[in-house]
Motif scaffolding. Structure first.
Motif, PDB file in Angstrom:
ATOM      1  N   MET A   1     -69.073  18.676  29.143  1.00  0.00           N
ATOM      2  CA  MET A   1     -68.268  19.361  28.172  1.00  0.00           C
ATOM      3  C   MET A   1     -66.916  18.684  28.029  1.00  0.00           C
ATOM      4  O   MET A   1     -66.367  18.179  28.986  1.00  0.00           O
ATOM      5  CB  MET A   1     -68.057  20.813  28.595  1.00  0.00           C
ATOM      6  N   ASN A   2     -66.391  18.722  26.809  1.00  0.00           N
ATOM      7  CA  ASN A   2     -65.097  18.125  26.502  1.00  0.00           C
ATOM      8  C   ASN A   2     -64.046  19.221  26.350  1.00  0.00           C
ATOM      9  O   ASN A   2     -64.341  20.304  25.868  1.00  0.00           O
ATOM     10  CB  ASN A   2     -65.163  17.350  25.185  1.00  0.00           C
ATOM     11  N   PHE A   3     -62.829  18.886  26.723  1.00  0.00           N
ATOM     12  CA  PHE A   3     -61.741  19.840  26.562  1.00  0.00           C
ATOM     13  C   PHE A   3     -60.449  19.101  26.258  1.00  0.00           C
ATOM     14  O   PHE A   3     -60.323  17.902  26.515  1.00  0.00           O
ATOM     15  CB  PHE A   3     -61.573  20.711  27.810  1.00  0.00           C
ATOM     16  N   SER A   4     -59.524  19.833  25.697  1.00  0.00           N
ATOM     17  CA  SER A   4     -58.179  19.321  25.459  1.00  0.00           C
ATOM     18  C   SER A   4     -57.203  20.416  25.851  1.00  0.00           C
ATOM     19  O   SER A   4     -57.539  21.607  25.816  1.00  0.00           O
ATOM     20  CB  SER A   4     -57.995  18.946  23.990  1.00  0.00           C
ATOM     21  N   VAL A   5     -55.997  20.011  26.218  1.00  0.00           N
ATOM     22  CA  VAL A   5     -54.965  20.966  26.596  1.00  0.00           C
ATOM     23  C   VAL A   5     -53.710  20.650  25.794  1.00  0.00           C
ATOM     24  O   VAL A   5     -53.276  19.504  25.738  1.00  0.00           O
ATOM     25  CB  VAL A   5     -54.647  20.893  28.113  1.00  0.00           C
ATOM     26  N   LYS A   6     -53.166  21.678  25.166  1.00  0.00           N
ATOM     27  CA  LYS A   6     -51.905  21.550  24.446  1.00  0.00           C
ATOM     28  C   LYS A   6     -50.899  22.478  25.106  1.00  0.00           C
ATOM     29  O   LYS A   6     -51.204  23.629  25.405  1.00  0.00           O
ATOM     30  CB  LYS A   6     -52.056  21.932  22.971  1.00  0.00           C
ATOM     31  N   SER A   7     -49.705  21.968  25.330  1.00  0.00           N
ATOM     32  CA  SER A   7     -48.677  22.728  26.018  1.00  0.00           C
ATOM     33  C   SER A   7     -47.450  22.857  25.124  1.00  0.00           C
ATOM     34  O   SER A   7     -46.980  21.875  24.559  1.00  0.00           O
ATOM     35  CB  SER A   7     -48.307  22.021  27.320  1.00  0.00           C
ATOM     36  N   PHE A   8     -46.969  24.074  25.001  1.00  0.00           N
ATOM     37  CA  PHE A   8     -45.777  24.356  24.223  1.00  0.00           C
ATOM     38  C   PHE A   8     -44.796  25.111  25.096  1.00  0.00           C
ATOM     39  O   PHE A   8     -45.170  26.051  25.783  1.00  0.00           O
ATOM     40  CB  PHE A   8     -46.110  25.230  23.001  1.00  0.00           C
ATOM     41  N   LYS A  30     -64.784  16.466  30.671  1.00  0.00           N
ATOM     42  CA  LYS A  30     -64.162  15.271  30.126  1.00  0.00           C
ATOM     43  C   LYS A  30     -62.936  15.667  29.305  1.00  0.00           C
ATOM     44  O   LYS A  30     -63.044  16.431  28.352  1.00  0.00           O
ATOM     45  CB  LYS A  30     -65.143  14.502  29.250  1.00  0.00           C
ATOM     46  N   TYR A  31     -61.783  15.120  29.666  1.00  0.00           N
ATOM     47  CA  TYR A  31     -60.535  15.412  28.975  1.00  0.00           C
ATOM     48  C   TYR A  31     -60.377  14.498  27.762  1.00  0.00           C
ATOM     49  O   TYR A  31     -60.602  13.295  27.845  1.00  0.00           O
ATOM     50  CB  TYR A  31     -59.350  15.218  29.918  1.00  0.00           C
ATOM     51  N   LYS A  32     -60.000  15.090  26.638  1.00  0.00           N
ATOM     52  CA  LYS A  32     -59.697  14.332  25.426  1.00  0.00           C
ATOM     53  C   LYS A  32     -58.316  14.734  24.947  1.00  0.00           C
ATOM     54  O   LYS A  32     -57.977  15.910  24.964  1.00  0.00           O
ATOM     55  CB  LYS A  32     -60.731  14.627  24.332  1.00  0.00           C
ATOM     56  N   LYS A  33     -57.532  13.751  24.519  1.00  0.00           N
ATOM     57  CA  LYS A  33     -56.176  14.061  24.055  1.00  0.00           C
ATOM     58  C   LYS A  33     -56.181  14.748  22.696  1.00  0.00           C
ATOM     59  O   LYS A  33     -55.317  15.574  22.422  1.00  0.00           O
ATOM     60  CB  LYS A  33     -55.327  12.791  23.992  1.00  0.00           C
ATOM     61  N   ASN A  34     -57.135  14.404  21.841  1.00  0.00           N
ATOM     62  CA  ASN A  34     -57.134  15.035  20.519  1.00  0.00           C
ATOM     63  C   ASN A  34     -57.904  16.346  20.561  1.00  0.00           C
ATOM     64  O   ASN A  34     -58.633  16.630  21.499  1.00  0.00           O
ATOM     65  CB  ASN A  34     -57.684  14.090  19.450  1.00  0.00           C
ATOM     66  N   ILE A  35     -57.744  17.145  19.513  1.00  0.00           N
ATOM     67  CA  ILE A  35     -58.366  18.470  19.483  1.00  0.00           C
ATOM     68  C   ILE A  35     -59.657  18.493  18.673  1.00  0.00           C
ATOM     69  O   ILE A  35     -60.193  19.553  18.405  1.00  0.00           O
ATOM     70  CB  ILE A  35     -57.382  19.534  18.936  1.00  0.00           C
TER      71      ILE A  35
END
Length: 104
Positions: A1-8, A30-35
Motif C-alpha cells: 500500500m502507498n501513503f503520503s503525509v502532509k503536515s500543516f 510505501k511512502y510517496k511525496k505526492n498525493i
C-alpha cells in the motif's frame, strides 16, 4: 500500500509526521511525496488558522475517489468534516490507532 503525509502547522506536527512515516515504512508501506495514486493520505493539521483549513479542503478535491484520508492534530469541526467529506476514514491523535487502522 502507498501513503503520503502532509503536515500543516507547528513543529510538533512536522516531528510527528516524520515519526509516522518511519513507522509505516517499517511496516511495509510505501511512502510517496505526492498525493496522487495513493491508498492513504495522512494529514497532520493545525486548524487554528483558517488558511490551513482551506488548504486541507482544497486537497480533498484533488484526491482520487479511492483514497482514504486520516486526520491527525488539532481538527476543528469534526462533525462538519465527517459529514461533508466522505474520504475521511479516521480522525485521531493516536499514532498506534492510525497504524492499526491502516494495517487492517
Amino acid at each position: 500500500m502507498n501513503f503520503s503525509v502532509k503536515s500543516f502547522g507547528c513543529k510538533i506536527n512536522k516531528y510527528n509526521s516524520n515519526k509516522l512515516i518511519k513507522k509505516l515504512k517499517g511496516n511495509g508501506l510505501k511512502y510517496k511525496k505526492n498525493i496522487f495514486n495513493i491508498d492513504y493520505l495522512i494529514i497532520y493539521s493545525c486548524s487554528v488558522r483558517n488558511n490551513v483549513i482551506n488548504k486541507i479542503y482544497s486537497i480533498f478535491g484533488k484526491l482520487n475517489k479511492k483514497c482514504n484520508v486520516i486526520l491527525l492534530g488539532c481538527v476543528l469541526n469534526k462533525k462538519y468534516i465527517k459529514k461533508n467529506f466522505k474520504c475521511i476514514k479516521l480522525i485521531s491523535n493516536n499514532l498506534k490507532e492510525v497504524i492499526s487502522y491502516i494495517k487492517k
